[in-house]
Design a protein around this motif. Structure first.
Motif, mmCIF file in Angstrom:
data_model
loop_
_atom_site.group_PDB
_atom_site.id
_atom_site.type_symbol
_atom_site.label_atom_id
_atom_site.label_comp_id
_atom_site.label_asym_id
_atom_site.label_seq_id
_atom_site.Cartn_x
_atom_site.Cartn_y
_atom_site.Cartn_z
ATOM 1 N N THR A 89 21.085 -28.326 -16.991
ATOM 2 C CA THR A 89 20.798 -27.273 -17.973
ATOM 3 C C THR A 89 20.172 -27.843 -19.238
ATOM 4 O O THR A 89 19.183 -27.306 -19.761
ATOM 5 C CB THR A 89 22.089 -26.504 -18.322
ATOM 6 N N VAL A 90 20.726 -28.932 -19.753
ATOM 7 C CA VAL A 90 20.162 -29.551 -20.957
ATOM 8 C C VAL A 90 18.719 -29.984 -20.698
ATOM 9 O O VAL A 90 17.838 -29.800 -21.551
ATOM 10 C CB VAL A 90 21.023 -30.748 -21.410
ATOM 11 N N PHE A 125 16.323 -26.739 -20.292
ATOM 12 C CA PHE A 125 16.115 -26.017 -21.554
ATOM 13 C C PHE A 125 15.656 -26.943 -22.687
ATOM 14 O O PHE A 125 15.523 -26.498 -23.831
ATOM 15 C CB PHE A 125 17.387 -25.278 -21.959
ATOM 16 N N THR A 174 17.065 -29.238 -24.453
ATOM 17 C CA THR A 174 17.962 -29.180 -25.594
ATOM 18 C C THR A 174 18.829 -30.439 -25.636
ATOM 19 O O THR A 174 18.388 -31.501 -25.208
ATOM 20 C CB THR A 174 18.811 -27.880 -25.533
ATOM 21 N N GLY A 205 23.145 -27.669 -27.553
ATOM 22 C CA GLY A 205 22.533 -26.493 -26.963
ATOM 23 C C GLY A 205 23.386 -25.816 -25.907
ATOM 24 O O GLY A 205 23.184 -24.628 -25.609
ATOM 25 N N VAL A 206 24.341 -26.559 -25.326
ATOM 26 C CA VAL A 206 25.240 -25.957 -24.333
ATOM 27 C C VAL A 206 26.673 -25.861 -24.852
ATOM 28 O O VAL A 206 27.544 -25.314 -24.180
ATOM 29 C CB VAL A 206 25.211 -26.731 -22.986
ATOM 30 N N GLU A 244 22.045 -18.481 -23.679
ATOM 31 C CA GLU A 244 21.575 -18.558 -22.298
ATOM 32 C C GLU A 244 21.813 -19.927 -21.656
ATOM 33 O O GLU A 244 22.280 -19.990 -20.511
ATOM 34 C CB GLU A 244 20.084 -18.199 -22.214
ATOM 35 N N PRO A 245 21.499 -21.050 -22.354
ATOM 36 C CA PRO A 245 21.750 -22.344 -21.708
ATOM 37 C C PRO A 245 23.215 -22.521 -21.290
ATOM 38 O O PRO A 245 23.491 -22.985 -20.173
ATOM 39 C CB PRO A 245 21.338 -23.358 -22.776
ATOM 40 N N ARG A 246 24.142 -22.149 -22.148
ATOM 41 C CA ARG A 246 25.562 -22.296 -21.810
ATOM 42 C C ARG A 246 25.934 -21.390 -20.631
ATOM 43 O O ARG A 246 26.685 -21.796 -19.741
ATOM 44 C CB ARG A 246 26.438 -21.968 -23.023
ATOM 45 N N MET A 279 24.626 -23.012 -17.487
ATOM 46 C CA MET A 279 25.467 -24.178 -17.193
ATOM 47 C C MET A 279 26.765 -23.761 -16.500
ATOM 48 O O MET A 279 27.153 -24.328 -15.468
ATOM 49 C CB MET A 279 25.778 -24.923 -18.485
ATOM 50 N N LEU A 332 17.700 -24.157 -10.934
ATOM 51 C CA LEU A 332 17.638 -25.402 -11.710
ATOM 52 C C LEU A 332 16.860 -26.472 -10.952
ATOM 53 O O LEU A 332 16.051 -27.203 -11.537
ATOM 54 C CB LEU A 332 19.050 -25.894 -12.024
#
Length: 306
Positions: free
Chosen positions: A196-197, A200, A202, A206-207, A212-214, A217, A294
């Motif tokens: 995810t990091v 995105f 980030t 960011g998570v 949205e990213p969290r 994830m 992903l």
């Protein structure tokens, strides 16, 4: 068994962090960094720095004839593991204990096929926020190593030996009763956080924050929970809560390994994370749409490296 000598294969973020710690606590000749001649020349020419301090490591060629080491640590990327095992052959003797801090849930069995499972301990590195860019490593949280046999309700001689050694140098560790459960938990976290990091673009912050990213994830992590229940390791929401708490302790500006690979335009370990989840999903008939998304996104990003 008393552990007096340590060999490390791989000077990425974790390898450098552990090599510096062990070298500071032990004499220089007790800690060996196994590397090819080309790598050694590069390390010596550029230098390696850990939190701003220069590292003075004891480099050893794979072909060097030395007494087998007491503790061997693999800390390479998964796609470098086969070469790393070849490089480490002369370090392994009858009583050598081997641990792997590689991501994923399969490196112990792969290494064990080469050197013997009787030498292996299962291991998970957690809670660190080390970032290595070029020849400089920086971290705030060293985290700890969680290690042991699959079942540690009764500790084996190998586990006791490593614990005693770590105690003598004040090295942070934990011995979970169920290592397979712990490994699947870390795999769940890596699958969510790393990918995810990276996708995105980030960082840990960011998570750690809502958004949205969290959400992506956590969705990816819940797919691993569903798979674990089919595989018999039985993760649940309490494990998700535990690993989210671990995530909350990390430096918000830090980057997991996949994001570091992205920044350096290196191929990532997406096959080890989403790739594994997707294959297990097919095997157990469990849908894994978030990890599929992903996986495709990371592949798209990697194509731009060429």
């Amino acid at each position: 068994m008393n552990i007096r000598t340590v060999s490390i294969v791989g000077l990425g973020a974790l390898g450098t962090m552990y090599a510096k710690y062990f070298s500071d606590k032990l004499s220089k000749d007790q800690v060996r960094i196994i590397a090819s001649q080309n790598r050694i020349q590069k390390y010596k020419k550029q230098g390696i720095y850990c939190n701003g301090e220069p590292c003075d490591f004891n480099y050893v060629l794979p072909e060097s004839q030395q007494e087998p080491v007491d503790l061997l640590i693999f800390s390479v990327k998964f796609n470098q593991l086969q070469q790393a095992m070849e490089d480490a052959r002369k370090q392994v003797g009858k009583n050598t204990i081997i641990i792997s801090v590689l991501n994923g849930i399969s490196s112990e069995e792969i290494i064990g096929k080469t050197f013997g499972m009787e030498k292996m301990l299962y291991c998970v590195a957690q809670g660190m926020d080390a970032v290595k860019l070029e020849n400089e490593l920086n971290y705030e949280n060293m985290g700890m190593l969680c290690f042991g046999e699959k079942d540690n309700n009764v500790m084996s001689e190998k586990v006791t030996s490593v614990a005693k050694f770590f105690d003598t140098i004040d090295f942070p560790y934990e011995i979970p009763k169920d290592m397979k459960h712990k490994m699947w938990g870390k795999f769940m976290m890596n699958t969510g956080v790393n990918q995810t990091v990276a996708v995105f673009s980030t960082n840990y912050g960011g998570v750690q924050a809502e958004g949205e990213p969290r959400n992506v994830m956590i969705s990816a992590m819940r797919e691993v929970i569903a798979l674990s229940q089919k595989a018999g390791t039985n993760l649940d929401e309490s494990d998700l809560t535990y690993w989210l708490k671990v995530l909350s302790t990390l430096n918000p500006l830090g980057l997991p390994s996949m994001a570091q690979d992205m920044e350096a335009h290196r191929n990532t370990e997406v096959g080890l994370f989403a790739g594994t989840v997707i294959e297990l999903g097919k095997e157990y008939h469990v849908p894994t749409p978030t990890n599929q998304w992903l996986y495709e996104k990371v592949q798209e990003m990697e194509k731009k490296f060429v």
